[in-house]
Design a protein around this motif. Structure first.
Motif, PDB file in Angstrom:
ATOM      1  N   ILE A  16       0.826  -1.202   0.000  1.00  0.00           N
ATOM      2  CA  ILE A  16       0.000   0.000   0.000  1.00  0.00           C
ATOM      3  C   ILE A  16       0.862   1.255   0.000  1.00  0.00           C
ATOM      4  N   GLN A  17       1.871   1.273   0.843  1.00  0.00           N
ATOM      5  CA  GLN A  17       2.766   2.439   0.922  1.00  0.00           C
ATOM      6  C   GLN A  17       3.471   2.678  -0.408  1.00  0.00           C
ATOM      7  N   ALA A  18       4.021   1.629  -0.989  1.00  0.00           N
ATOM      8  CA  ALA A  18       4.705   1.767  -2.279  1.00  0.00           C
ATOM      9  C   ALA A  18       3.724   2.217  -3.355  1.00  0.00           C
ATOM     10  N   CYS A  22       4.288   5.787  -5.146  1.00  0.00           N
ATOM     11  CA  CYS A  22       4.602   5.745  -6.582  1.00  0.00           C
ATOM     12  C   CYS A  22       3.520   6.423  -7.417  1.00  0.00           C
ATOM     13  N   ALA A  23       2.261   6.315  -6.998  1.00  0.00           N
ATOM     14  CA  ALA A  23       1.180   6.974  -7.732  1.00  0.00           C
ATOM     15  C   ALA A  23       1.367   8.490  -7.725  1.00  0.00           C
ATOM     16  N   VAL A  24       1.680   9.027  -6.558  1.00  0.00           N
ATOM     17  CA  VAL A  24       1.869  10.476  -6.452  1.00  0.00           C
ATOM     18  C   VAL A  24       3.118  10.916  -7.202  1.00  0.00           C
ATOM     19  N   ALA A  25       4.228  10.231  -6.970  1.00  0.00           N
ATOM     20  CA  ALA A  25       5.489  10.626  -7.614  1.00  0.00           C
ATOM     21  C   ALA A  25       5.408  10.513  -9.134  1.00  0.00           C
ATOM     22  N   SER A  26       4.807   9.441  -9.640  1.00  0.00           N
ATOM     23  CA  SER A  26       4.731   9.279 -11.093  1.00  0.00           C
ATOM     24  C   SER A  26       3.746  10.274 -11.707  1.00  0.00           C
ATOM     25  N   ALA A  46       4.987   4.857 -15.870  1.00  0.00           N
ATOM     26  CA  ALA A  46       5.864   5.297 -14.775  1.00  0.00           C
ATOM     27  C   ALA A  46       5.439   4.672 -13.455  1.00  0.00           C
ATOM     28  N   TYR A  47       4.130   4.602 -13.218  1.00  0.00           N
ATOM     29  CA  TYR A  47       3.616   4.027 -11.971  1.00  0.00           C
ATOM     30  C   TYR A  47       3.985   2.554 -11.854  1.00  0.00           C
ATOM     31  N   SER A  49       6.335   0.750 -13.355  1.00  0.00           N
ATOM     32  CA  SER A  49       7.765   0.471 -13.224  1.00  0.00           C
ATOM     33  C   SER A  49       8.298   0.944 -11.871  1.00  0.00           C
ATOM     34  N   SER A  50       7.832   2.090 -11.382  1.00  0.00           N
ATOM     35  CA  SER A  50       8.319   2.560 -10.080  1.00  0.00           C
ATOM     36  C   SER A  50       7.767   1.714  -8.940  1.00  0.00           C
ATOM     37  N   TRP A  51       6.533   1.242  -9.065  1.00  0.00           N
ATOM     38  CA  TRP A  51       5.963   0.389  -8.011  1.00  0.00           C
ATOM     39  C   TRP A  51       6.716  -0.938  -7.943  1.00  0.00           C
ATOM     40  N   ALA A  52       7.031  -1.498  -9.083  1.00  0.00           N
ATOM     41  CA  ALA A  52       7.783  -2.758  -9.106  1.00  0.00           C
ATOM     42  C   ALA A  52       9.167  -2.592  -8.482  1.00  0.00           C
ATOM     43  N   ALA A  53       9.762  -1.429  -8.664  1.00  0.00           N
ATOM     44  CA  ALA A  53      11.083  -1.179  -8.080  1.00  0.00           C
ATOM     45  C   ALA A  53      10.989  -0.850  -6.591  1.00  0.00           C
ATOM     46  N   MET A  54       9.965  -0.119  -6.176  1.00  0.00           N
ATOM     47  CA  MET A  54       9.867   0.347  -4.793  1.00  0.00           C
ATOM     48  C   MET A  54       9.289  -0.682  -3.832  1.00  0.00           C
ATOM     49  N   LEU A  55       8.463  -1.590  -4.302  1.00  0.00           N
ATOM     50  CA  LEU A  55       7.838  -2.559  -3.396  1.00  0.00           C
ATOM     51  C   LEU A  55       8.865  -3.332  -2.575  1.00  0.00           C
TER      52      LEU A  55
END
Length: 74
Positions: A16-18, A22-26, A46-47, A49-55
């Motif tokens: 949930i946090q990631a 990621c939604a806001v940042a992307s 962007a969402y 790919s960033s979520w996959a990296a940040m999770l």
């Protein structure tokens, strides 16, 4: 309603946090594409790919951050 066992709550928290972060940042990073009309396609790519990296980062870092927050507060 389907629920995740409590022992896995840190994984749910991380997902949930990631996701929110990621939604806001992307969305912010994709704002330049609003004028072109391609915001949504850029934001989704962007969402995802960033979520996959940040999770994994969030799941690994969350217990340490929680511990550190407890140590520096009363």
């Amino acid at each position: 309603m389907w629920k995740i066992p409590k022992q896995y709550s840190h994984f749910a928290f991380g997902a949930i946090q990631a996701g929110i972060t990621c939604a806001v940042a992307s969305a912010i990073a994709s704002m330049q594409f609003v004028a072109e009309g391609t915001f949504v396609s850029h934001w989704v790519r962007a969402y995802l790919s960033s979520w996959a990296a940040m999770l994994p980062v969030v799941i690994v870092a969350a217990p340490f951050i929680h511990w550190l927050a407890k140590r520096i507060t009363r």
